[in-house]
Each structure stands twice: as C-alpha cells, then as structure tokens.
Design an enzyme around this catalytic site. Sequence first.
Site, mmCIF file in Angstrom:
data_model
loop_
_atom_site.group_PDB
_atom_site.id
_atom_site.type_symbol
_atom_site.label_atom_id
_atom_site.label_comp_id
_atom_site.label_asym_id
_atom_site.label_seq_id
_atom_site.Cartn_x
_atom_site.Cartn_y
_atom_site.Cartn_z
ATOM 1 N N MET A 107 42.098 41.199 30.430
ATOM 2 C CA MET A 107 43.062 40.497 31.382
ATOM 3 C C MET A 107 44.805 40.161 30.138
ATOM 4 S SD MET A 107 42.300 39.499 34.683
ATOM 5 C CE MET A 107 41.041 39.912 35.268
ATOM 6 N N ALA B 254 36.604 49.567 46.886
ATOM 7 C CA ALA B 254 37.055 51.001 45.946
ATOM 8 C C ALA B 254 37.236 50.219 44.681
ATOM 9 C CB ALA B 254 38.681 50.107 46.692
ATOM 10 N N LEU C 240 48.715 45.806 26.935
ATOM 11 C CA LEU C 240 48.427 46.087 26.056
ATOM 12 C C LEU C 240 49.943 46.984 25.665
ATOM 13 C CD1 LEU C 240 45.534 48.958 26.374
ATOM 14 C CD2 LEU C 240 45.920 46.246 24.704
ATOM 15 N N HIS D 259 43.546 48.444 38.788
ATOM 16 C CA HIS D 259 44.495 46.813 39.347
ATOM 17 C C HIS D 259 43.562 47.009 40.446
ATOM 18 C CE1 HIS D 259 47.072 44.123 39.578
ATOM 19 N NE2 HIS D 259 47.489 44.514 40.884
ATOM 20 N N ASN E 218 32.596 45.388 37.145
ATOM 21 C CA ASN E 218 33.131 47.404 37.025
ATOM 22 C C ASN E 218 32.737 47.840 35.377
ATOM 23 O OD1 ASN E 218 35.798 48.362 38.727
ATOM 24 N ND2 ASN E 218 36.168 45.400 38.194
ATOM 25 N N GLY F 221 32.658 41.368 34.815
ATOM 26 C CA GLY F 221 32.261 42.402 34.413
ATOM 27 C C GLY F 221 31.313 43.631 35.641
HETATM 28 C C1 GAR Z 1 38.718 43.264 38.767
HETATM 29 O O1 GAR Z 1 39.216 42.777 40.152
HETATM 30 C C2 GAR Z 1 39.595 43.797 38.454
HETATM 31 O O2 GAR Z 1 40.478 44.747 38.713
HETATM 32 C C3 GAR Z 1 40.499 43.595 37.979
HETATM 33 O O3 GAR Z 1 39.849 41.733 37.613
HETATM 34 C C4 GAR Z 1 38.385 41.804 38.384
HETATM 35 C C5 GAR Z 1 38.243 41.827 37.194
HETATM 36 O O4 GAR Z 1 35.997 41.771 37.348
HETATM 37 N N1 GAR Z 1 41.792 43.177 37.562
HETATM 38 C C6 GAR Z 1 42.940 43.057 36.634
HETATM 39 O O5 GAR Z 1 43.361 42.238 37.223
HETATM 40 C C7 GAR Z 1 43.622 43.557 35.866
HETATM 41 N N2 GAR Z 1 45.624 43.838 36.240
HETATM 42 P P1 GAR Z 1 35.059 42.105 37.251
HETATM 43 O O6 GAR Z 1 35.271 41.391 35.233
HETATM 44 O O7 GAR Z 1 33.837 41.355 37.359
HETATM 45 O O8 GAR Z 1 34.892 43.742 36.668
#
Ligand code: GAR
Length: 205
Positions: free
Chosen positions: A91, A180, A94, A110, A18, A16
């Site tokens: 992950m 990013a 949908l 992504h 992001n 989490g």
């Molecule tokens: C992040 O790097 C996100 O971009 C990626 O998983 C990570 C989650 O981190 N998402 C994907 O690969 C979706 N296709 P977080 O739980 O710390 O935000």
Amino acid sequence: MLNDKARIAVLVSGGGTNLQALIDAQASGVLKSGEIVFVVSNKPDAYALQRARRAGIETTVITGSRTTFESALISTLDRHEIDVIILAGFMKILSADVVSHYPGRIINVHPALIPSFCGEGFYGLKVHEAALARGVKVTGATVHIVNEIADGGPILLQKAVEVYPDDTPETLQKRVMEKAEWILLPRAAEMLSKQIVLEKEKQYD
Ligand code: GAR
C-alpha cells in the site's frame, strides 16, 4: 545452459492473499521460472508475514519515512540479489529512485481495469467503493509493470469481472480477487521470471 531461477521478493502490507496465490503457484508449478526468496512488509502486524513464514520464506519488516524506508528496502533487496519485485497488496507508492533501480523488474496487481479507478488514493476497498459508486457493470484486475507514475506503467495482463446489482465493496473485492487477481498475478510472475532467466542465459552463452 544455466538452471537458475529468477529470485523474487514480494512486498506486502496486509492479509497477503495474493502472496498466498504466488506461494500456491510455486507449489503447483504455475510459477516455475522464479522462486520467492524474500517477503518484505511495511506493517509489522501484516498477516501476510505469517503466510510467508508458514511457507518457509524469509521475511523482514521495514518501517519509517519514505526516505528511510526506501534506502533500507534497496539495500535489503540488493543484498538478497533480487531479480523480480512483486507488489502484492503493497500500500505504499514507490518513488522514482526505487523504480529506476529495478527498471522493468517490478510488477503490481491493481484491483480494477486500469485506467479506471487507479492512481494515488485508489487502493484496497476504496477501489471497489469507487467502482460501485460510479455504477460500472464490469470491473476486474490489472497486473502492470511499475514505473514512476502510480498505476501508470505498461499493462501485462487484465481480466474482467462482472459487478452484481447487490454487491457491496467487500463482495466485489472477494470476486475480483478470486476470479482475476489470484490467477493473473502468478501468471505475470512467471512471464517476467522466464524473461529474466532467458536474459541471464544469453549473457552466459
Ligand atoms: C488486493 O485486492 C490488491 O489488488 C489491492 O489490495 C488488496 C490486497 O489484498 N492492492 C491495491 O489496491 C494496490 N493499489 P491481499 O493483501 O490479500 O493480497
């Protein structure tokens, strides 16, 4: 003129960071046209849930097969009158049923420059492993609108990040997040929220 903010739900599966960037953006005013009102996880032990609770945001966990998960998801989001759905480290892919229920209202972050290293099977660290295996010198992150094709919807924002010769998937993931993802996702959330607030104001004019 209405003073309503767009109602945002964030879907998570893991750490989490992001989600945290979105919470921080709300506190700092980068995200001002929308409010995170609800966090949904498909994993009961996702650390993202603790981050949400700490910020006083309502959470729920939905598990089960794709059909069970998605029908529960749609009814929960509808009940909370959600305008914007943000996939932040979510992950699961949908199905078209969910996507068509919220056309143009779902965004995803992504960890690569789409159309590279994306689509089914490319998630989390796997994306960075693939980028390093291919030997790219530049990677980055993309925020896009979600449509029925995995990572195939219109691109909203992208940012490039340099790959270093001694990078591991973990060091590259960290740099892509810091330089990013955590910057782009709150910006994109504000863009879409603002658009929705303006649309609502027009309706009531
Ligand atoms: C992040 O790097 C996100 O971009 C990626 O998983 C990570 C989650 O981190 N998402 C994907 O690969 C979706 N296709 P977080 O739980 O710390 O935000």
